[in-house]
Write a protein that holds these residues in place. Structure first.
Motif, short mmCIF file in Angstrom:
data_model
loop_
_atom_site.label_atom_id
_atom_site.label_comp_id
_atom_site.label_asym_id
_atom_site.label_seq_id
_atom_site.Cartn_x
_atom_site.Cartn_y
_atom_site.Cartn_z
N GLN A 8 0.85 -1.18 0.00
CA GLN A 8 0.00 0.00 0.00
C GLN A 8 0.89 1.23 0.00
O GLN A 8 1.83 1.31 0.79
N ASP A 9 0.58 2.19 -0.85
CA ASP A 9 1.37 3.42 -0.95
C ASP A 9 0.52 4.60 -0.50
O ASP A 9 -0.25 5.15 -1.28
N THR A 11 1.65 7.48 0.18
CA THR A 11 2.23 8.72 -0.34
C THR A 11 1.85 8.96 -1.79
O THR A 11 2.03 10.08 -2.29
N GLU A 12 1.43 7.93 -2.47
CA GLU A 12 1.12 7.98 -3.90
C GLU A 12 2.33 8.39 -4.73
O GLU A 12 2.19 8.99 -5.81
N LEU A 14 5.06 6.00 -5.17
CA LEU A 14 5.67 4.77 -5.66
C LEU A 14 5.28 4.55 -7.12
O LEU A 14 4.11 4.53 -7.46
N TYR A 19 7.14 -0.43 -7.32
CA TYR A 19 6.22 -1.40 -6.71
C TYR A 19 6.65 -2.82 -7.09
O TYR A 19 6.79 -3.69 -6.22
N THR A 44 3.80 -1.04 3.73
CA THR A 44 3.11 0.23 3.58
C THR A 44 4.15 1.33 3.41
O THR A 44 5.11 1.42 4.18
N ILE A 45 3.95 2.15 2.39
CA ILE A 45 4.83 3.27 2.10
C ILE A 45 4.16 4.51 2.68
O ILE A 45 3.01 4.80 2.37
N TYR A 95 8.90 6.81 2.38
CA TYR A 95 9.37 7.15 1.04
C TYR A 95 10.27 8.40 1.05
O TYR A 95 11.35 8.38 0.46
#
Length: 153
Positions: A8-9, A11-12, A14, A19, A44-45, A95
């Protein structure tokens, strides 16, 4: 081995390539560490603030860090129900910290994300770096896994 890796990212940031790289590096590490049968973990990022809060709430350290791991089988005998996966645990990666460390260490962001993912994964398997000997063992293993995947410094 049938491994489920849920990434799951938050931060959006990645990319699709990052990924896939993280997923594939973890699969390589699991293979090299002889993780057998069905296994599951999450990655999880997160942002700096999120990892700071996690570090504070769960480790009592009010500071930003790069990676935190939560092993679900930490020090326990593993008794599994047939057909159910071995729930290894959760890896949390910042990140923005990975970006900063990639610049600081003068290598790619992909190398840093891979390093942090493998580092967190080895913690899920019981590796620690509390002593010099443990640190040497863990960091040598990380580098072996990364090199076997083709990731160099």
């Amino acid at each position: 081995m049938a491994m489920i890796i849920d990434i799951q990212d938050e931060t959006e940031k990645l990319t699709t390539q990052q990924y896939e790289l993280i997923e594939n590096v973890i699969r390589k590490a699991a293979d090299m560490e002889n993780v057998k049968g069905k296994a599951e973990l999450s990655i999880t990022i997160v942002s700096k603030e999120s990892i700071r809060l996690i570090n504070k709430d769960y480790r009592g350290k009010d500071s930003i860090t790069d990676v935190v791991s939560f092993a679900l089988n930490d020090g326990e005998d593993q008794h599994f129900i047939d057909g159910m996966p071995n729930l290894l645990g959760d890896i949390i990666i910042s990140y923005p910290v990975a970006e900063e460390q990639a610049l600081e260490y003068n290598h790619s962001l992909e190398r840093e994300l891979s390093f942090l993912a493998v580092h967190g994964f080895l913690h899920l398997l019981g590796y620690t770096h509390d002593t010099e000997k443990e640190e040497k063992t863990m960091f040598e293993r990380q580098e072996t896994i990364l090199k076997s995947y083709g990731i160099q410094r």
